[in-house]
Scaffold this active site. Sequence first.
Site, short mmCIF file in Angstrom:
data_model
loop_
_atom_site.label_atom_id
_atom_site.label_comp_id
_atom_site.label_asym_id
_atom_site.label_seq_id
_atom_site.Cartn_x
_atom_site.Cartn_y
_atom_site.Cartn_z
N PHE A 190 2.29 -7.40 -3.60
CA PHE A 190 3.42 -6.38 -2.94
C PHE A 190 3.36 -7.19 -1.44
O PHE A 190 2.45 -7.42 -0.74
CB PHE A 190 2.63 -4.96 -2.84
CG PHE A 190 3.54 -4.10 -2.25
CD1 PHE A 190 4.56 -3.51 -3.19
CD2 PHE A 190 3.68 -3.61 -0.93
CE1 PHE A 190 5.50 -2.79 -2.94
CE2 PHE A 190 4.88 -2.88 -0.56
CZ PHE A 190 5.61 -2.23 -1.49
N ASP A 237 -6.09 -3.55 -2.97
CA ASP A 237 -5.07 -2.58 -2.70
C ASP A 237 -4.78 -1.78 -3.91
O ASP A 237 -4.67 -2.00 -5.16
CB ASP A 237 -3.60 -3.35 -2.50
CG ASP A 237 -2.49 -2.62 -2.27
OD1 ASP A 237 -2.58 -1.06 -2.41
OD2 ASP A 237 -1.59 -2.95 -1.61
N TYR A 282 1.08 8.90 -1.57
CA TYR A 282 2.55 9.30 -1.87
C TYR A 282 2.76 9.12 -3.27
O TYR A 282 3.91 9.60 -3.81
CB TYR A 282 3.57 9.07 -0.92
CG TYR A 282 3.72 7.63 -0.86
CD1 TYR A 282 4.50 7.09 -1.57
CD2 TYR A 282 3.10 7.18 0.62
CE1 TYR A 282 4.71 5.62 -1.21
CE2 TYR A 282 3.61 5.76 0.78
CZ TYR A 282 4.13 4.96 -0.19
OH TYR A 282 4.37 3.66 0.12
N LYS A 283 2.29 8.36 -3.99
CA LYS A 283 2.34 7.91 -5.54
C LYS A 283 1.52 8.81 -6.26
O LYS A 283 2.03 9.91 -6.52
CB LYS A 283 2.23 6.42 -5.40
CG LYS A 283 2.85 5.53 -4.92
CD LYS A 283 2.67 4.18 -5.35
CE LYS A 283 3.61 2.88 -4.61
NZ LYS A 283 3.48 3.13 -3.25
N ARG A 319 11.58 -0.26 -14.08
CA ARG A 319 10.44 0.25 -13.92
C ARG A 319 10.22 1.62 -14.23
O ARG A 319 10.97 2.40 -13.95
CB ARG A 319 9.64 0.00 -12.57
CG ARG A 319 8.34 -0.22 -12.49
CD ARG A 319 7.74 -0.74 -11.24
NE ARG A 319 7.92 0.18 -10.22
CZ ARG A 319 7.42 0.56 -8.90
NH1 ARG A 319 6.66 -0.41 -8.70
NH2 ARG A 319 7.99 1.47 -8.04
#
Length: 429
Positions: free
Chosen positions: A138, A214, A239-240, A388
Amino acid sequence: MTTLSHLLKNNQTEISLPFLQQLDSQDPLAAKRDAFVLPENTVYLDGNSLGAMPKLAAERAQQVLLQQWSQDLIKSWNSHSWIDLPAIAGEKISQLVGAASGQLICCDSTSVNLFKVLSSAMLMQPGRNVVLSQAGNFPTDLYMVEGLASLLGEQDCQLKLIAENASDELLEQSLTEQVAVLLLTQVDFRSGRLLDMQRLTELAHAKGILVIWDLAHSAGALPIELDACNVDFAVGCGYKYLNGGPGAPAFVYVAARHHSAVHQPLSGWMGHSAPFSFDKSYQKAPGISQFLTGTPPILSMSVLDAALEVFNDVDMSQLRQKSLTLSHCFHQLLQQHDCLQQLQLLTPLKPAERGSQLAYRHPDAYALCQALIAHGVVADFRAPDILRLGFTPLYLRYVDIWQAVTTLARLVASGEYLKPQYAIKNKVT
């Protein structure tokens, strides 16, 4: 209950709507859907970017606004335990990622927390200057290494990248005595590839390398065992899959064995051993609290803390099985439509190598995504050409998979997705 292993064992490739309805009737997590606020006539396949809102989160927000802040004011730091929220929420996350008490705390953003543990790890590795990562990691992870290198200079910190799909042999060969830190994301944000945390951590430790994981695309989506895997440091966002709301606070994990030796440079007052003594010099807190920096954001942290309660009675192995079965059924359904064969799967099919998402390459992936959203199926796009789809087992039904693939096939077969309005790029993609 029908599981992924059952489907694979019986070589079931034909997926029908009645079959998916049967899976829903057997689903031990089905009742969890009622814990969320979900828009009508929408299939939400983007929980890997922003989780849906738990009803408990909305209730807590109202409590904080209408009572704790407006009526109790500053007293709430003590009477409503605002000051302890980073630790309280952190302990809840600890239970989801296999961390014993006192090693994980909720604070700041993933990027800021990554800078803390990255710089801390580098300081613990004198004589080594390389941070090894993957080229497809990322971007913020790599940016943070570049930022630290610009502060320290390449002599003390430099980033080395290996190919995203490098072989195990090449990765092992790259673990040299010059490497100070191995920085990896457990589930790749584009492809959804799941890395073997235990094996890679063991390989790194054998060469004296500290490891940072991560967990942004894995925490709350699959069982994680930080302690059992002997992980040094980890970061992740709220928040995911943790459903903490847009911009929710992140978290940082530091193994207890490092607490006394580690020194993180963002030595803000909340990381002091006695913040309200207002000493003129810094004295770090003895445990994980030393990784706090500034005043915690109470509104967003309260919402995250409430959202985490939906996991209280969730068996993570059941959640993982449902996640894998959902994505398996989606891909099998897609294969049943001739018009969808141009979609190239990037995600590994092996369950042990797959996170909780599927990624498909398509030349018009952005337009496909926008057309899906316009027709009630929320997916997302990742540059340059990836569609995705995230599978969040707490609120996603098996029949939603049927609706999503059927809608996708209709949009492709009709050419609807080629309309000009779907090619207009938004600021957030």
